[in-house]
Enzyme design. Structure first.
Site, PDB file in Angstrom:
ATOM      1  N   HIS A   1       1.490   1.229  -1.393  1.00 30.89           N
ATOM      2  CA  HIS A   1       2.748   1.531  -0.703  1.00 30.89           C
ATOM      3  C   HIS A   1       3.964   0.890  -1.393  1.00 30.89           C
ATOM      4  CE1 HIS A   1       5.822   2.087   2.288  1.00 30.89           C
ATOM      5  NE2 HIS A   1       5.879   0.782   2.510  1.00 30.89           N
TER       6      HIS A   1
ATOM      7  N   HIS B   1       8.942  -5.734  -0.355  1.00 30.73           N
ATOM      8  CA  HIS B   1       9.622  -5.483   0.925  1.00 30.73           C
ATOM      9  C   HIS B   1       8.776  -5.724   2.173  1.00 30.73           C
ATOM     10  CE1 HIS B   1       7.841  -1.375   0.862  1.00 30.73           C
ATOM     11  NE2 HIS B   1       8.078  -1.394   2.159  1.00 30.73           N
ATOM     12  N   ASP B   2       7.467  -5.663   2.074  1.00 27.61           N
ATOM     13  CA  ASP B   2       6.622  -5.898   3.250  1.00 27.61           C
ATOM     14  C   ASP B   2       5.904  -7.245   3.227  1.00 27.61           C
ATOM     15  OD1 ASP B   2       7.135  -3.652   4.826  1.00 27.61           O
ATOM     16  OD2 ASP B   2       5.612  -2.441   3.819  1.00 27.61           O
TER      17      ASP B   2
ATOM     18  N   ASP C   1      11.469   3.596   1.224  1.00 33.26           N
ATOM     19  CA  ASP C   1      10.386   3.226   2.139  1.00 33.26           C
ATOM     20  C   ASP C   1      10.157   4.345   3.167  1.00 33.26           C
ATOM     21  OD1 ASP C   1       8.439   1.556   3.441  1.00 33.26           O
ATOM     22  OD2 ASP C   1       9.985   0.831   4.813  1.00 33.26           O
TER      23      ASP C   1
ATOM     24  N   GLU D   1       7.106  -9.542   6.174  1.00 31.05           N
ATOM     25  CA  GLU D   1       6.787  -8.931   7.471  1.00 31.05           C
ATOM     26  C   GLU D   1       5.273  -8.890   7.733  1.00 31.05           C
ATOM     27  OE1 GLU D   1       7.795  -4.588   9.138  1.00 31.05           O
ATOM     28  OE2 GLU D   1       9.516  -5.623   8.221  1.00 31.05           O
ATOM     29  N   ASP D   2       4.480  -8.635   6.692  1.00 32.28           N
ATOM     30  CA  ASP D   2       3.059  -8.334   6.894  1.00 32.28           C
ATOM     31  C   ASP D   2       2.075  -9.325   6.275  1.00 32.28           C
ATOM     32  OD1 ASP D   2       3.837  -6.073   8.297  1.00 32.28           O
ATOM     33  OD2 ASP D   2       3.710  -4.763   6.547  1.00 32.28           O
TER      34      ASP D   2
END
Length: 175
Positions: free
Chosen positions: A34, A60-61, A121, A64-65
């Site tokens: 991704h 970018h994630d 995204d 957050e993840d």
């Protein structure tokens, strides 16, 4: 470190951070596909060649993840990359509905760099939804995601014509 080395270092960092994660598609695709795909959309379709934007797309994630912090990104990749990542990171302490509302509300206020990452995204995620319905999703949930994403994209308009055009094609196909 040259630009290419830095980009490879960024991909390596994200791959390590996302190593145990899978996408929610039926094939359970490795999650790292991704962020790499988001960066690819930026370079290939958006004609973006700003190293900081591409690094932020790849990262970018992570905050957050994964267990990554903005401080860790800042330490490894600098203030600019960390700033873009921070702009596109949802606060996971908030309920999902609030996070989604804030994405719509805050989209127009983001920097151009963060808007580029957001556009790519959304484009990646919507194409993925068109390709395969995630495990546990029904057609109604897919439709709701498209509607919500279109509201986020409205606030990002005027950033990259090519990416916005590709998003419009997807939105029109779902109407």
């Amino acid at each position: 470190m040259g630009d290419l080395s830095l980009l490879v270092e960024t991909v390596n960092f994200a791959a390590i951070k996302h190593k145990a994660q899978r996408r929610k598609d039926p094939e359970k695709t490795p999650y790292i596909n991704h962020p790499i795909g988001v960066a690819r959309i930026l370079t290939e379709e958006g004609k973006v060649n700003d190293l900081s934007v591409l690094q932020a797309a790849i990262l970018h994630d992570t905050v957050e993840d994964t267990d990554t912090t903005i401080e860790e990104i800042k330490e490894k990749f600098g203030d600019k990359v960390a700033g873009i990542v921070a702009e596109v990171t949802d606060d996971k302490h908030l309920p999902k509905s609030e996070r989604k509302r804030l994405q719509i509300e805050n989209a127009p206020k983001k920097s151009k760099e963060a808007k580029l990452v957001k556009l790519a995204d959304k484009l990646y995620n919507l194409r993925d939804l068109n390709r395969a319905t995630p495990s546990g999703w029904n057609p109604k949930r897919v439709s709701e995601y498209f509607k919500w994403a279109s509201l986020v994209v409205e606030g990002l308009r005027g950033t990259n014509h090519q990416l916005e055009e590709e998003l419009d094609k997807l939105f029109e196909s779902k109407e």
